[in-house]
Write a protein that holds these residues in place. Structure first.
Motif, PDB file in Angstrom:
ATOM      1  N   GLU A  22       0.856  -1.184   0.000  1.00 44.31           N
ATOM      2  CA  GLU A  22       0.000   0.000   0.000  1.00 44.31           C
ATOM      3  C   GLU A  22       0.894   1.237   0.000  1.00 44.31           C
ATOM      4  O   GLU A  22       2.032   1.200   0.469  1.00 44.31           O
ATOM      5  N   ASN A  23       0.382   2.302  -0.568  1.00 45.17           N
ATOM      6  CA  ASN A  23       1.152   3.539  -0.688  1.00 45.17           C
ATOM      7  C   ASN A  23       2.544   3.256  -1.285  1.00 45.17           C
ATOM      8  O   ASN A  23       3.577   3.630  -0.742  1.00 45.17           O
ATOM      9  N   VAL A  24       2.528   2.579  -2.404  1.00 40.93           N
ATOM     10  CA  VAL A  24       3.762   2.083  -3.015  1.00 40.93           C
ATOM     11  C   VAL A  24       4.553   3.205  -3.676  1.00 40.93           C
ATOM     12  O   VAL A  24       3.984   4.048  -4.389  1.00 40.93           O
ATOM     13  N   GLN A  25       5.860   3.194  -3.428  1.00 42.02           N
ATOM     14  CA  GLN A  25       6.771   4.092  -4.112  1.00 42.02           C
ATOM     15  C   GLN A  25       7.515   3.305  -5.191  1.00 42.02           C
ATOM     16  O   GLN A  25       7.978   2.191  -4.937  1.00 42.02           O
ATOM     17  N   LYS A  26       7.615   3.890  -6.377  1.00 38.57           N
ATOM     18  CA  LYS A  26       8.247   3.178  -7.482  1.00 38.57           C
ATOM     19  C   LYS A  26       9.711   3.576  -7.628  1.00 38.57           C
ATOM     20  O   LYS A  26      10.072   4.734  -7.454  1.00 38.57           O
ATOM     21  N   SER A  27      10.534   2.562  -7.958  1.00 39.59           N
ATOM     22  CA  SER A  27      11.954   2.772  -8.174  1.00 39.59           C
ATOM     23  C   SER A  27      12.298   2.432  -9.617  1.00 39.59           C
ATOM     24  O   SER A  27      11.693   1.537 -10.216  1.00 39.59           O
ATOM     25  N   SER A  28      13.265   3.161 -10.166  1.00 36.80           N
ATOM     26  CA  SER A  28      13.714   2.877 -11.533  1.00 36.80           C
ATOM     27  C   SER A  28      14.796   1.806 -11.570  1.00 36.80           C
ATOM     28  O   SER A  28      15.240   1.389 -12.644  1.00 36.80           O
ATOM     29  N   GLU A  96       6.382 -10.882 -17.477  1.00 36.83           N
ATOM     30  CA  GLU A  96       6.841  -9.694 -16.756  1.00 36.83           C
ATOM     31  C   GLU A  96       6.824  -9.981 -15.260  1.00 36.83           C
ATOM     32  O   GLU A  96       5.839 -10.508 -14.736  1.00 36.83           O
ATOM     33  N   VAL A  97       7.926  -9.675 -14.598  1.00 33.93           N
ATOM     34  CA  VAL A  97       8.060  -9.939 -13.169  1.00 33.93           C
ATOM     35  C   VAL A  97       8.229  -8.608 -12.441  1.00 33.93           C
ATOM     36  O   VAL A  97       9.105  -7.805 -12.799  1.00 33.93           O
ATOM     37  N   THR A  98       7.392  -8.400 -11.428  1.00 32.68           N
ATOM     38  CA  THR A  98       7.452  -7.179 -10.636  1.00 32.68           C
ATOM     39  C   THR A  98       7.618  -7.549  -9.168  1.00 32.68           C
ATOM     40  O   THR A  98       6.882  -8.401  -8.649  1.00 32.68           O
ATOM     41  N   ILE A  99       8.570  -6.908  -8.511  1.00 39.78           N
ATOM     42  CA  ILE A  99       8.850  -7.176  -7.100  1.00 39.78           C
ATOM     43  C   ILE A  99       8.600  -5.909  -6.295  1.00 39.78           C
ATOM     44  O   ILE A  99       9.110  -4.832  -6.645  1.00 39.78           O
ATOM     45  N   THR A 100       7.822  -6.068  -5.241  1.00 43.89           N
ATOM     46  CA  THR A 100       7.550  -4.974  -4.321  1.00 43.89           C
ATOM     47  C   THR A 100       7.963  -5.417  -2.929  1.00 43.89           C
ATOM     48  O   THR A 100       7.608  -6.511  -2.488  1.00 43.89           O
ATOM     49  N   ALA A 101       8.737  -4.603  -2.235  1.00 44.60           N
ATOM     50  CA  ALA A 101       9.288  -4.997  -0.930  1.00 44.60           C
ATOM     51  C   ALA A 101       8.992  -3.950   0.130  1.00 44.60           C
ATOM     52  O   ALA A 101       8.995  -2.736  -0.152  1.00 44.60           O
ATOM     53  N   LEU A 102       8.725  -4.428   1.339  1.00 43.46           N
ATOM     54  CA  LEU A 102       8.499  -3.555   2.489  1.00 43.46           C
ATOM     55  C   LEU A 102       9.830  -3.362   3.207  1.00 43.46           C
ATOM     56  O   LEU A 102      10.335  -4.258   3.872  1.00 43.46           O
ATOM     57  N   ALA A 111      11.797  -1.701 -10.660  1.00 47.17           N
ATOM     58  CA  ALA A 111      11.531  -1.765 -12.093  1.00 47.17           C
ATOM     59  C   ALA A 111      11.279  -3.210 -12.508  1.00 47.17           C
ATOM     60  O   ALA A 111      11.949  -4.131 -12.020  1.00 47.17           O
ATOM     61  N   PRO A 112      10.323  -3.447 -13.381  1.00 51.46           N
ATOM     62  CA  PRO A 112      10.026  -4.826 -13.790  1.00 51.46           C
ATOM     63  C   PRO A 112      11.124  -5.399 -14.680  1.00 51.46           C
ATOM     64  O   PRO A 112      11.866  -4.671 -15.338  1.00 51.46           O
TER      65      PRO A 112
END
Length: 477
Positions: A22-28, A96-102, A111-112
């Motif tokens: 939640e409230n995700v910040q995206k990284s390049s 396409e693989v997307t990783i989101t980490a806390l 970035a995917p």
């Protein structure tokens, strides 16, 4: 029934306690995953690419196509049935693989990247030698066989059952598990030949590197007097060289050794023999003798071949040079050639290049090169090689994949990497053999050495080898 409901409730609590983004910040930036599985080409029959995120994270979410995974900590471990379904649905497509980490209370989405899944399968079994990576210990050796479609492992050779003997690699004939050979060293040792699960011990003295002819009747092999030498410079750990080496052919039916003065010249070191897929040539490496160890850097091997007639068991009378010891399309370095292996379709010749010598596993500059045997063009495989040792390779039976041992992680421990060769002859970024537990390689203190691909599971195990060692050896003359 009561225990069943307790299990369901416990499982529900575990799932509910796994936080979701939640409230995700995206990284390049691409995610720092290990092993590096970003933008790799994989076969549809490979085991799950489990990995860990090199970050101090509380939880991780992975989305790979329609497959989603949420877990606490930094490890991504896929359910094998879900993974197989994903592979079947994605054949010859990109995932396409997307990783989101806390991390530190904040969800970050990297970035995917993509997995390109190809229908060209890799041979399902891999044999390799597990060995200490340092020079002090040459014992405690194991030869294992791993199914690359899952995580099943069994032992073909183990030091505990074989009196702590040294063993060399286990090599298939045409990637066929019904015909293979390994060599157990020391007093009472010998070549252990597997023919449809029936093992026999052969007295082929000094066999080190070997390969089967297409029919399986002949084995070409080298004999070596191997000498270790220690460097005075701390940056150099160990050098290994051959004080003597020659190449021979063993007739497995007539139990005779076939020789040629062209393959056993006292002024030349001959080594790393292998048959061409059509059986018409023996490819090997040769170097002019020099004073050793003082002139070790002058020990330069060239890639050569000599004709062979399978119908008569006759070695030819002339030697052709394919790669000179002073030729390189990339640089004046990398001029010593070793470990030639020809793709089963006869199209490509894969080999290792290093600055000098015959033991590239200790040379960080060791790289792989690929020769097109139809055109003579050489690909330096920039996308495959690393700044550390890349060597000891073998082909899959369909000629679309090869596996090799690379020390790219730390320069010390070798691990098996797989590389796809497309129909256009282009190599793709290699990927490391996946493991059930992503931290496996961090905790393993052994190197994977001399990986060999096979079309099926070998029909014997370490206990059969131990029994074969007690047999009377079949002598060759």
């Amino acid at each position: 029934m009561k225990l069943f409901f307790i299990y369901i409730i416990t499982l529900g609590l575990i799932v509910s306690c796994t936080p979701t983004p939640e409230n995700v910040q995206k990284s390049s930036e691409l995610p720092p995953i290990y092993p590096d599985y970003c933008d790799v080409t994989i076969p549809e029959n490979i085991a799950p690419l489990n990995f860990l995120l090199r970050a101090d994270c509380e939880a991780i979410e992975v989305k790979a196509g329609e497959l989603a995974l949420n877990a606490r900590g930094n490890e991504a471990v896929f359910d094998i049935d879900d993974w197989k379904s994903l592979m079947q649905q994605s054949t010859d497509q990109e995932i396409e693989v997307t990783i989101t980490a806390l991390i530190d209370g904040t969800w970050t989405q990297y970035a995917p990247f993509h997995w390109h899944v190809v229908s060209d399968k890799v041979d399902p079994y891999l044999t390799y030698r597990l060995i200490e990576p340092d020079y002090e210990i040459w014992n405690n050796v194991q030869i294992q066989q791993r199914c690359v479609e899952n995580f099943d492992v069994n032992a073909l050779g183990h030091y505990e059952q074989l009196e702590n003997r040294c063993m060399n690699c286990h090599t298939f004939a045409n990637q066929d598990p019904q015909l293979s050979m390994m060599y157990v060293r020391g007093s009472g040792g010998g070549a252990i030949l597997n023919q449809h699960g029936q093992l026999s011990k052969l007295n082929i003295p000094g066999s080190v590197y070997f390969g089967f002819s297409p029919s399986g009747r002949y084995i070409t092999y080298s004999t070596q007097k191997i000498v270790p030498a220690f460097h005075s410079m701390p940056a150099k750990r160990l050098e290994v060289y051959d004080a003597e080496s020659n190449v021979y052919v063993a007739d497995m039916q007539a139990h005779r050794i076939i020789t040629s003065p062209l393959l056993s010249d006292s002024l030349t070191f001959e080594t790393f023999p292998t048959f061409s897929p059509d059986g018409r040539y023996i490819y090997y490496c040769a170097a002019d003798s020099v004073s050793l160890p003082s002139k070790i850097k002058d020990l330069q091997y060239r890639l050569v071949r000599i004709p062979f007639d399978e119908s008569t068991g006759t070695i030819g009378s002339h030697v052709d040079t394919l790669v000179s010891s002073h030729h390189s399309p990339l640089t004046t370095h990398h001029s010593s050639v070793c470990h030639p292996r020809i793709s089963p379709d006869g199209r490509y010749l894969l080999y290792t290049v290093a600055d000098y010598g015959t033991f590239p596993i200790w040379h960080p500059e060791a790289d792989l090169q690929l020769m097109n045997l139809q055109t003579g063009a050489i690909d330096t495989l920039a996308i495959v090689n690393s700044e550390k040792s890349d060597t000891y390779h073998s082909w899959s039976s369909n000629s679309r994949w090869f596996v090799f041992a690379s020390k790219r992680d730390d320069g010390l421990y070798g691990k098996p990497y797989f590389c796809y060769i497309g129909k256009d002859g282009k190599a793709h970024k290699p990927f490391c053999l996946p493991q059930k537990h992503p931290s496996f390689y961090d905790n393993l203190l052994k190197s994977f050495n001399a990986p060999e691909l096979g079309k099926g599971k070998a029909p014997f195990d370490v206990n059969d080898v131990a029994k074969a060692m007690k047999q009377e050896a079949i002598h060759f003359f």
